[in-house]
Design a protein around this motif. Structure first.
Motif, PDB file in Angstrom:
ATOM      1  N   SER A   1     -10.162  -6.206  -9.964  1.00  0.00           N
ATOM      2  CA  SER A   1      -9.561  -5.083  -9.242  1.00  0.00           C
ATOM      3  C   SER A   1     -10.243  -4.877  -7.894  1.00  0.00           C
ATOM      4  N   THR A   2     -11.566  -5.136  -7.851  1.00  0.00           N
ATOM      5  CA  THR A   2     -12.281  -5.047  -6.573  1.00  0.00           C
ATOM      6  C   THR A   2     -11.774  -6.113  -5.610  1.00  0.00           C
TER       7      THR A   2
ATOM      8  N   SER B   1     -12.292  -7.071 -15.412  1.00  0.00           N
ATOM      9  CA  SER B   1     -11.229  -6.255 -14.804  1.00  0.00           C
ATOM     10  C   SER B   1     -11.744  -5.520 -13.577  1.00  0.00           C
TER      11      SER B   1
ATOM     12  N   TYR C   1      -8.835  -7.519  -5.692  1.00  0.00           N
ATOM     13  CA  TYR C   1      -7.467  -7.148  -5.315  1.00  0.00           C
ATOM     14  C   TYR C   1      -7.471  -6.079  -4.235  1.00  0.00           C
TER      15      TYR C   1
ATOM     16  N   PRO D   1      -4.908  -0.688 -10.067  1.00  0.00           N
ATOM     17  CA  PRO D   1      -5.853  -1.624 -10.695  1.00  0.00           C
ATOM     18  C   PRO D   1      -7.297  -1.120 -10.671  1.00  0.00           C
ATOM     19  N   MET D   2      -7.725  -0.559  -9.541  1.00  0.00           N
ATOM     20  CA  MET D   2      -9.098  -0.074  -9.435  1.00  0.00           C
ATOM     21  C   MET D   2      -9.304   1.153 -10.318  1.00  0.00           C
TER      22      MET D   2
ATOM     23  N   SER E   1      -9.382   0.007 -14.039  1.00  0.00           N
ATOM     24  CA  SER E   1     -10.585  -0.736 -14.426  1.00  0.00           C
ATOM     25  C   SER E   1     -11.776   0.197 -14.601  1.00  0.00           C
TER      26      SER E   1
ATOM     27  N   LYS F   1      -0.917   0.691  -5.288  1.00  0.00           N
ATOM     28  CA  LYS F   1      -1.888  -0.391  -5.240  1.00  0.00           C
ATOM     29  C   LYS F   1      -3.285   0.055  -5.667  1.00  0.00           C
TER      30      LYS F   1
END
Length: 222
Positions: free
Chosen positions: A23-24, A19, A26, A52-53, A56, A49
Motif C-alpha cells: 500500500s505504501t 499489505s 501504491y 489501500p493505505m 493496511s 485511492k
C-alpha cells in the motif's frame, strides 16, 4: 496452541506487513504519496485511492489487538495447568518466530513521517517473543526446587538488566529535548522502553534455559 493455528497467526502477521509495504508503494507510485509523506489532515479529503493505505494500517491494528487478546487468554490457561501439575507448560519452540513481528516497529518511521503517529514503535516489544524458543525447549520439565530457584534467579537478573536500561535511558532523555525536539524525545522513550521490556522477557527465558542446562551438565560430570 496447535501448530496449524500458529501457522495461521504467523501467516496473518506476514500478510499485514506485506499489505503495508504494498500500500505504501501504491501510494507513492499512484497516489502522490498521500498518507505516506507528512500532510495537513485539517484539510484532508478522502479519496478512493487512499483505501489501500487505510485498510493496511487498520489490518495491522486489528491483528495486534487480536494477538494480544489471544496470548493473554492462552497464557492464563497454561498458567493454571502449570500450577495444577507442577510441570512447565508445553510450548512449541517455533513460537519463537513471533519475535520477527518486532521488526514492525520500524514501520513507525513511515507512520511518523506520514501523519505523526508513533504507536508502531511499540512493536519492538515483540522481540521478546524470541524467548518462546527457549521456553519451548524446556516444555514439560518438572519444576523441582532446583528449577524454581533457577527460575527466580533468571527473572531477577533479567528484570535487573531491563530496569537498569530503562533507568539510564530515562535519566538521559529527561535532561532536555533530543535534537531540540520533544517529539524525538518521545520516540526515543517509546523505543527504549519497548526494547528494554522485550529484552527482559527474552532474558528471563534464555537465562533459565542456560542455568538449568548448566546444572544438568555439572551433575552429569559428577
Amino acid at each position: 496452541m496447535k501448530t496449524n493455528k500458529m501457522k495461521i497467526w504467523i501467516g496473518c502477521g506476514i500478510f499485514c506487513v506485506l499489505s503495508l509495504f504494498l500500500s505504501t508503494w501504491y501510494a507513492v507510485t499512484f497516489n502522490d504519496s498521500r498518507l505516506v509523506v507528512p500532510m495537513d489532515f485539517k484539510d484532508y479529503v478522502f479519496r478512493a485511492k487512499d483505501l489501500p493505505m487505510i485498510l493496511s494500517i487498520s489490518l495491522i491494528c486489528i491483528y495486534v489487538i487480536s494477538l494480544f487478546v489471544m496470548l493473554f487468554v492462552y497464557a492464563g490457561e497454561k498458567q493454571r495447568q502449570v500450577e495444577e501439575t507442577g510441570v512447565t507448560r508445553k510450548v512449541n519452540p517455533k513460537w519463537g518466530w513471533l519475535g520477527v513481528l518486532g521488526f514492525l516497529g520500524f514501520a513507525g518511521f513511515f507512520t511518523y513521517s506520514a501523519d505523526g503517529s508513533v504507536f508502531p514503535f511499540a512493536f519492538f516489544l515483540f522481540f521478546g517473543f524470541f524467548g518462546f524458543y527457549y521456553e519451548g525447549r524446556m516444555s514439560g520439565t518438572f519444576m523441582d526446587e532446583r528449577f524454581r530457584e533457577n527460575m527466580v534467579r533468571a527473572r531477577l537478573k533479567a528484570y535487573r538488566i531491563s530496569f537498569s536500561i530503562m533507568h539510564v535511558a530515562l535519566i538521559i532523555l529527561c535532561q532536555g529535548k533530543l535534537f531540540g525536539s520533544l517529539e524525538y524525545t518521545l520516540i526515543a522513550t517509546i523505543i527504549t522502553l519497548s526494547v528494554a521490556l522485550a529484552l527482559g522477557i527474552f532474558l528471563s527465558e534464555y537465562l533459565l534455559y542456560r542455568y538449568d542446562h548448566d546444572d544438568l551438565a555439572d551433575e552429569s560430570e559428577e
